[in-house]
Scaffold this motif. Sequence first.
Motif, PDB file in Angstrom:
ATOM      1  N   THR A   1      72.243  -1.095  -0.678  1.00 36.73           N
ATOM      2  CA  THR A   1      73.426  -1.395  -1.473  1.00 36.73           C
ATOM      3  C   THR A   1      73.279  -2.762  -2.130  1.00 36.73           C
ATOM      4  O   THR A   1      72.608  -3.648  -1.613  1.00 36.73           O
ATOM      5  CB  THR A   1      74.689  -1.375  -0.595  1.00 36.73           C
ATOM      6  OG1 THR A   1      74.508  -2.304   0.487  1.00 36.73           O
ATOM      7  CG2 THR A   1      74.929  -0.002  -0.006  1.00 36.73           C
TER       8      THR A   1
ATOM      9  N   ALA B   1      77.898   2.382   1.971  1.00 33.96           N
ATOM     10  CA  ALA B   1      77.363   1.740   3.178  1.00 33.96           C
ATOM     11  C   ALA B   1      76.657   2.741   4.077  1.00 33.96           C
ATOM     12  O   ALA B   1      75.686   2.407   4.761  1.00 33.96           O
ATOM     13  CB  ALA B   1      78.489   1.044   3.930  1.00 33.96           C
TER      14      ALA B   1
ATOM     15  N   HIS C   1      73.064   2.928   3.085  1.00 29.40           N
ATOM     16  CA  HIS C   1      72.277   1.687   3.013  1.00 29.40           C
ATOM     17  C   HIS C   1      71.033   1.832   3.902  1.00 29.40           C
ATOM     18  O   HIS C   1      71.118   2.241   5.055  1.00 29.40           O
ATOM     19  CB  HIS C   1      73.127   0.508   3.509  1.00 29.40           C
ATOM     20  CG  HIS C   1      72.363  -0.792   3.545  1.00 29.40           C
ATOM     21  ND1 HIS C   1      72.069  -1.510   2.412  1.00 29.40           N
ATOM     22  CD2 HIS C   1      71.824  -1.478   4.589  1.00 29.40           C
ATOM     23  CE1 HIS C   1      71.380  -2.596   2.749  1.00 29.40           C
ATOM     24  NE2 HIS C   1      71.230  -2.601   4.069  1.00 29.40           N
TER      25      HIS C   1
ATOM     26  N   GLU D   1      74.425  -6.296  -3.038  1.00 28.97           N
ATOM     27  CA  GLU D   1      75.315  -7.272  -2.405  1.00 28.97           C
ATOM     28  C   GLU D   1      76.437  -7.667  -3.362  1.00 28.97           C
ATOM     29  O   GLU D   1      76.184  -7.891  -4.542  1.00 28.97           O
ATOM     30  CB  GLU D   1      74.504  -8.531  -2.008  1.00 28.97           C
ATOM     31  CG  GLU D   1      73.464  -8.245  -0.925  1.00 28.97           C
ATOM     32  CD  GLU D   1      74.105  -7.975   0.432  1.00 28.97           C
ATOM     33  OE1 GLU D   1      75.213  -8.498   0.657  1.00 28.97           O
ATOM     34  OE2 GLU D   1      73.501  -7.261   1.223  1.00 28.97           O
TER      35      GLU D   1
END
Length: 378
Positions: free
Chosen positions: A376, A145, A148, A378
């Motif tokens: 990233t 994350a 991202h 999903e």
Amino acid sequence: MSLGITLTAFGGLHAYIAVRLFVDPQWPAPWSVLGPVLVALLFVSLPVGMFMSRREPTPVTRALQWIAFIWLGAFGIFLSAVVAADLISLVLQGAGVVHDALALARGKAVAVLAVTLPAVVYAFVTARGRARVERVTVPVAGLGAGLHGLKVVQISDIHIGPTLDGRWLRRVVEQVNALKPDIVAVTGDLVDGDVESLRDEVKPLAELRAALGVFYVTGNHEYYHGGPAWAAEVARLRLTVLQNEHRVVERDGARLTVAGVTDYNAGNIHPAHASRPDVALAGAPDGVPRLLLAHQPRTALSVAHAGVPVDLQLSGHTHGGQVFPFMFFVKLQQPVISGLATIAGVRVYTHRGTGYWGPPLRLGPAPEIAELTLVTVE
């Protein structure tokens, strides 16, 4: 192919253009003489310009080089147009649509000149203009994350040399920095000349800025002019040179492996510099996404053969074909011409090139700065 055979072939093709544009149409004097003479002089400019590229730069030698380089690219455009016009005229004559051979020859010559002259001007302006920013979003499995939205800006095939200098490069650097990249990737073919001649021209590279690093790998053209010396010079400018090695970058607890290999053919010139994706990624942390910088797209075949996982490979080399119709021949050497594709199971982004090689012309594929945003999955 020997120089003599090459010049003979080029001479024959120039004669074909001269006949079709100026002899067959039977233009009145002085065009019937000046046209073939001009084509002959343009043919002579090619070997003369290449020879002058080895001499001490002067206003005269530079002018001759510019003429040779421009005509080298324009020749391909003219030849394609003349061949197309001949094919169309054969169809028209075969169908019985046209009966006046002289009128057809003149109409064909006018049509070729009306199409090709503006095309060459357009190609020159495009090649010398600002690079187009291509924005691509790439989903990456396992990307943390914290990374991202990571912005990787790629420039490639810059070819600083006879017709591209430090002022042009500084404009490219300013464009890249304005994008506020997290990573900058320079994927080879930086120069067409040796370090001694071009050291001052590549200095603007030192002004590239990226939060997580500026990375460089060699292309085939560096090895024509001293590959190890260029790697050392780029390192001196404080770019991270990746020669079959990797680095791990981190942001907010998320990591990405950035690896780089030497040019696909480097080992043919410097055996110690042979391209080795397996070595580049040896010891890279497991479970961390991998970005590989490799000048030629076909390195993906070596990656697949070595069995090393790579999430995204950034390449260049093809120039997208640079000048129509040469993009149709790129596939004879490379598995992809441009854009995002999958090669032997490896995702590869192939850059069209920020500069150009040889002719200062781009007809079709515009110069590029790629902005790839990693997200990233999903």
